[in-house]
Design a protein around this motif. Structure first.
Motif, PDB file in Angstrom:
ATOM      1  N   TYR A 211       0.493  -2.819   2.956  1.00 47.14           N
ATOM      2  CA  TYR A 211       0.301  -4.223   3.317  1.00 47.14           C
ATOM      3  C   TYR A 211      -0.689  -4.721   2.598  1.00 47.14           C
ATOM      4  N   PHE A 220       3.817  -7.032   4.858  1.00 52.33           N
ATOM      5  CA  PHE A 220       4.007  -5.655   5.153  1.00 52.33           C
ATOM      6  C   PHE A 220       5.334  -5.476   4.602  1.00 52.33           C
ATOM      7  N   GLY A 243       4.078  -3.945  11.681  1.00 54.90           N
ATOM      8  CA  GLY A 243       4.368  -4.529  10.453  1.00 54.90           C
ATOM      9  C   GLY A 243       4.575  -6.130  10.885  1.00 54.90           C
ATOM     10  N   ALA A 247       1.886  -9.118  10.568  1.00 59.85           N
ATOM     11  CA  ALA A 247       2.094 -10.108   9.459  1.00 59.85           C
ATOM     12  C   ALA A 247       2.452 -11.585  10.442  1.00 59.85           C
TER      13      ALA A 247
END
Length: 254
Positions: A211, A220, A243, A247
């Protein structure tokens, strides 16, 4: 007086119900699933899209899945918090669509790449830096050991230090060394194969998930997810959701 109170109460309740309905429809955040391919097309794409839609229901966020690149425009993208590149391949965006994608990221939004998102837009340097690298090659699908080198990210909170996993193991070129690596492939645990007499291994550092923050946004990526069965595995789905959540929401990494 009593009538006015009743009318006021009615409008207040109506407003709250509408607000609640709006949140229920949108959820915590809004994700665009994009799975267009102009190169190899993974059989697992329908599994990925279904799993992400199911995830949205249980994790309370909203999704829209498409392979229509015309949605990459400012007006459409403004309502989304994160774009999920679900095993995309090849040259899939026009120049104008690329510019809209860049503005989306520059506005502080999120991007998630799954598996062959690194097999996408090889000639677009901005995208290569964003997604973190470019797919180079892979050996036959097999089981290998992943080292979880950073467990302080939502995508890896749930994982042990070692993770035995079966997948198609990517090696990368043009890797962005500024990313933060989450998972590394233990090259002593599988057969990397060879090409033209040379090993296809990457060496001591073989990243599989990472990431970073890039050009104002959050990114990510996980190289996992080639096989259909991955999208029925709780550990993998928690990895992907962590993720996506980071994000989309941008909460600080602790």
């Amino acid at each position: 007086m009593r009538k006015s109170v009743l009318i006021g109460s009615f409008f207040l309740i109506t407003t709250l119900l509408l607000a609640g309905q709006s949140f229920a429809q949108r959820g915590q955040f809004k994700a665009l699933i994009f799975s267009k391919t102009q190169g190899f097309r993974h059989q697992s794409i329908p599994n990925a899209v279904k799993a992400l839609k199911d995830m949205a229901k249980t994790r309370v966020f909203s999704v829209y899945a498409t392979e229509d690149a015309t949605v990459f425009n400012d007006e459409f993208l403004k309502d989304y918090d994160v774009i999920i590149m679900a095993s995309t391949t090849g040259e899939i965006l026009s120049d104008g669509q690329k510019e809209a994608f860049q503005r989306f990221v520059q506005n502080g939004k999120g991007v998630v790449g799954i598996h062959s998102a690194t097999d996408t837009e090889y000639d677009w340097k901005w995208y290569t830096k964003l997604i973190g690298g470019q797919f180079m090659h892979h050996p036959a699908q097999q089981t290998a050991r992943l080292n979880v080198v950073d467990r302080n990210h939502p995508a890896t909170y749930h994982l042990n230090e070692k993770w035995l996993w079966t997948d198609e193991w990517y090696a990368f070129k043009n890797f962005n060394e500024e990313v933060h690596i989450l998972l590394q492939l233990d090259e002593t645990s599988y057969e990397p194969g060879s090409r033209d007499g040379k090993s296809m291994a990457m060496g001591e550092v073989h990243p599989m998930s990472w990431y970073h923050e890039y050009d104002g946004g959050r990114v990510f990526y996980t190289a996992l997810g080639h096989v259909e069965a991955a999208y029925e595995d709780d550990d993998f789905l928690d990895h992907v959701y962590g993720g996506i959540w980071w994000a989309a929401m941008g909460y600080p990494i602790q």
